[in-house]
Design a protein around this motif. Structure first.
Motif, mmCIF file in Angstrom:
data_model
loop_
_atom_site.group_PDB
_atom_site.id
_atom_site.type_symbol
_atom_site.label_atom_id
_atom_site.label_comp_id
_atom_site.label_asym_id
_atom_site.label_seq_id
_atom_site.Cartn_x
_atom_site.Cartn_y
_atom_site.Cartn_z
ATOM 1 N N GLU A 1 4.725 -4.225 8.937
ATOM 2 C CA GLU A 1 5.641 -4.771 8.063
ATOM 3 C C GLU A 1 6.147 -5.916 8.694
ATOM 4 O O GLU A 1 6.833 -6.953 8.051
ATOM 5 C CB GLU A 1 6.534 -3.736 7.601
ATOM 6 N N SER B 1 -8.987 5.207 -1.211
ATOM 7 C CA SER B 1 -7.898 4.168 -1.640
ATOM 8 C C SER B 1 -8.428 3.578 -3.027
ATOM 9 O O SER B 1 -9.667 3.247 -3.326
ATOM 10 C CB SER B 1 -7.885 2.982 -0.567
ATOM 11 N N VAL C 1 0.829 -1.101 0.037
ATOM 12 C CA VAL C 1 -0.190 -0.116 0.122
ATOM 13 C C VAL C 1 0.919 1.181 0.035
ATOM 14 O O VAL C 1 1.641 1.380 0.994
ATOM 15 C CB VAL C 1 -1.014 0.101 1.257
ATOM 16 N N THR C 2 0.851 2.146 -1.172
ATOM 17 C CA THR C 2 1.188 3.383 -0.786
ATOM 18 C C THR C 2 0.398 4.562 -0.403
ATOM 19 O O THR C 2 -1.000 4.703 -0.666
ATOM 20 C CB THR C 2 1.382 3.876 -2.249
ATOM 21 N N LEU C 3 0.871 5.100 0.808
ATOM 22 C CA LEU C 3 0.232 6.256 1.332
ATOM 23 C C LEU C 3 0.585 7.430 0.769
ATOM 24 O O LEU C 3 1.775 8.114 0.934
ATOM 25 C CB LEU C 3 0.157 6.156 2.786
ATOM 26 N N TRP D 1 -5.152 1.184 9.486
ATOM 27 C CA TRP D 1 -5.587 1.699 8.029
ATOM 28 C C TRP D 1 -4.778 0.684 7.069
ATOM 29 O O TRP D 1 -5.498 0.228 6.046
ATOM 30 C CB TRP D 1 -5.086 2.981 7.846
ATOM 31 N N VAL D 2 -3.564 0.315 7.070
ATOM 32 C CA VAL D 2 -2.919 -0.279 5.901
ATOM 33 C C VAL D 2 -3.257 -1.715 6.068
ATOM 34 O O VAL D 2 -3.627 -2.373 4.873
ATOM 35 C CB VAL D 2 -1.351 -0.193 6.210
ATOM 36 N N ARG D 3 -3.359 -2.229 7.192
ATOM 37 C CA ARG D 3 -3.911 -3.729 7.063
ATOM 38 C C ARG D 3 -5.276 -3.951 6.633
ATOM 39 O O ARG D 3 -5.383 -4.578 5.774
ATOM 40 C CB ARG D 3 -3.912 -4.219 8.765
ATOM 41 N N GLN E 1 1.819 3.050 11.241
ATOM 42 C CA GLN E 1 1.672 1.808 10.568
ATOM 43 C C GLN E 1 2.831 0.809 10.506
ATOM 44 O O GLN E 1 2.620 -0.192 9.880
ATOM 45 C CB GLN E 1 1.186 2.104 9.133
ATOM 46 N N PHE F 1 4.364 -1.055 3.050
ATOM 47 C CA PHE F 1 3.956 0.301 2.510
ATOM 48 C C PHE F 1 4.770 1.409 2.312
ATOM 49 O O PHE F 1 6.162 1.000 2.861
ATOM 50 C CB PHE F 1 2.720 0.533 3.754
ATOM 51 N N SER G 1 -3.634 4.714 -1.053
ATOM 52 C CA SER G 1 -4.479 5.706 -0.306
ATOM 53 C C SER G 1 -4.070 7.048 -0.503
ATOM 54 O O SER G 1 -2.995 7.361 -0.182
ATOM 55 C CB SER G 1 -4.466 5.016 0.998
ATOM 56 N N HIS H 1 -5.546 -3.221 2.612
ATOM 57 C CA HIS H 1 -4.671 -4.277 2.068
ATOM 58 C C HIS H 1 -5.603 -5.448 2.056
ATOM 59 O O HIS H 1 -5.940 -6.138 0.942
ATOM 60 C CB HIS H 1 -3.331 -4.721 2.623
#
Length: 354
Positions: A40, A184, A13-15, A119-121, A36, A51, A107, A124
């Motif tokens: 990883e 996203s 995921v790119t923020l 958010w990332v979890r 976040q 991310f 996102s 994704h």
């Protein structure tokens, strides 16, 4: 040369934070993104989610890039990319972010958005489990500089506050579209942007001048290809609202400028539901009627002293109607652009969409 949006990219995921002179706003935003990082590591090890933070410095003059470097944790330096986009305007910055993103999901986080720690979890997981989902959005709440103004619920959505959809999961109604703040996207679903004939009809913010709606334009074009959208309450973001955005004159201009894009957005919405979204002379008749009705109510209240401010509901309703009528003529040359975009977007189908 930037890769095609249709090209495969690594899982993750790119923020993307697109910012113009955001040095004083970015601290809390970056802190939430850095939080976040533990995703990883994974549990068990090796199962984490990759991310990155991609900051698009949109012609800033306040040392935004240097501020980001100073605030971002050194231990996460390999997760930070800063690029400069010299063409002013949020639409240019977001397009640059799409091209430069390292991972397959992106996102858009505004420089005053504070995202939830999961958010990332969640982003994704939703994309990975639903290969036809191209768009994902969530609720937002406001962080205000003081007590909530009495009329705040009547205009909060214009500040990207609230929920555009109430249900959880796949959104079945069409058309549907979202603010870019907190949006996203699956990059592969935006392959229509690779077509050299495609050009956004709406420009977004460019300094003090605004022709809003480019966020809705992006969503509607994406869904024309048969992709799906999800709204989830599992994540959310807080939108930090400074005092100047609560000033009546700012709000009135924001609402009027939003109305100016209606003619163009009606073309996109009519592509899904022509019976519910009139265009052409039918739309003009509606704009004239609404302007006359809402204008009469506004001027009457003003004449008898019952208009407390430029942000009163009747005042904003009048300004929105005025924006729609002015925009009908102002955006006439953009209508053929929108129609061309519709034809292009329909050619890029989602998996098993036909």
């Amino acid at each position: 040369m930037a890769p095609s949006l249709a090209d495969p990219r690594p899982d993750g995921v790119t923020l993307a934070v697109c910012t113009h002179n955001g040095a004083t706003r970015l601290g809390p935003t970056l802190a939430r993104i850095a939080a976040q990082a533990d995703l990883e590591k994974g549990n068990p090890p090796g199962t984490g989610i990759h991310f990155e933070l991609l900051v698009v410095d949109n012609a800033s003059t306040d040392g935004t890039a240097e501020t980001v470097k100073a605030l971002w944790p050194a231990a996460l330096a390999d997760r930070l990319t800063i690029i400069r986009e010299g063409a002013p305007g949020v639409a240019h910055a977001r397009l640059r972010a799409l091209r430069e993103a390292r991972f397959r999901f992106i996102s858009f986080i505004d420089d005053d958005n504070w995202i939830s720690p999961n958010w990332v979890r969640e982003v994704h997981a939703i994309f990975a489990d639903n290969p036809k989902v191209a768009l994902l959005h969530c609720p937002s709440t406001a962080h205000l500089p003081g007590p909530e103004p009495a009329d705040f619920p009547t205009y909060s959505s214009w500040l990207a506050i609230g929920s555009l959809v109430q249900e959880e999961g796949i959104v079945t109604r069409r058309p549907v579209s979202f603010w870019t703040a907190g949006l996203s996207v699956r990059l592969a679903a935006l392959a229509f942007l690779d077509d050299p004939r495609f050009a956004f009809a709406l420009s977004g913010r460019t300094g003090a001048r605004t022709l809003g709606g480019e966020d809705h334009e992006l969503c509607l074009c994406t869904l024309l290809g048969g992709w799906e959208a999800v709204f989830t309450h599992k994540i959310q973001f807080v939108h930090d609202i400074p005092m100047r955005r609560l000033e009546p004159d700012y709000l009135a201009d924001l609402v009027e400028n939003g109305g100016r894009s209606r003619r163009v957005l009606s073309e996109y919405r009519a592509a899904f539901a022509p019976d519910r979204f009139p265009t052409g002379l039918r739309l003009l008749a509606i704009c004239v009627r609404d302007f006359a009705y809402r204008g009469a109510a506004y001027w009457l209240k003003r004449a008898v002293g019952r208009l407390p401010s430029a942000a009163a509901p009747s005042a904003l309703s009048y300004r929105h109607a005025r924006g729609r009528l002015v925009g009908y003529f102002e955006t006439a040359a953009r209508v053929p652009v929108a129609r061309r975009n519709i034809a292009i977007a329909r050619r890029f189908h989602a998996p098993d969409a036909g």
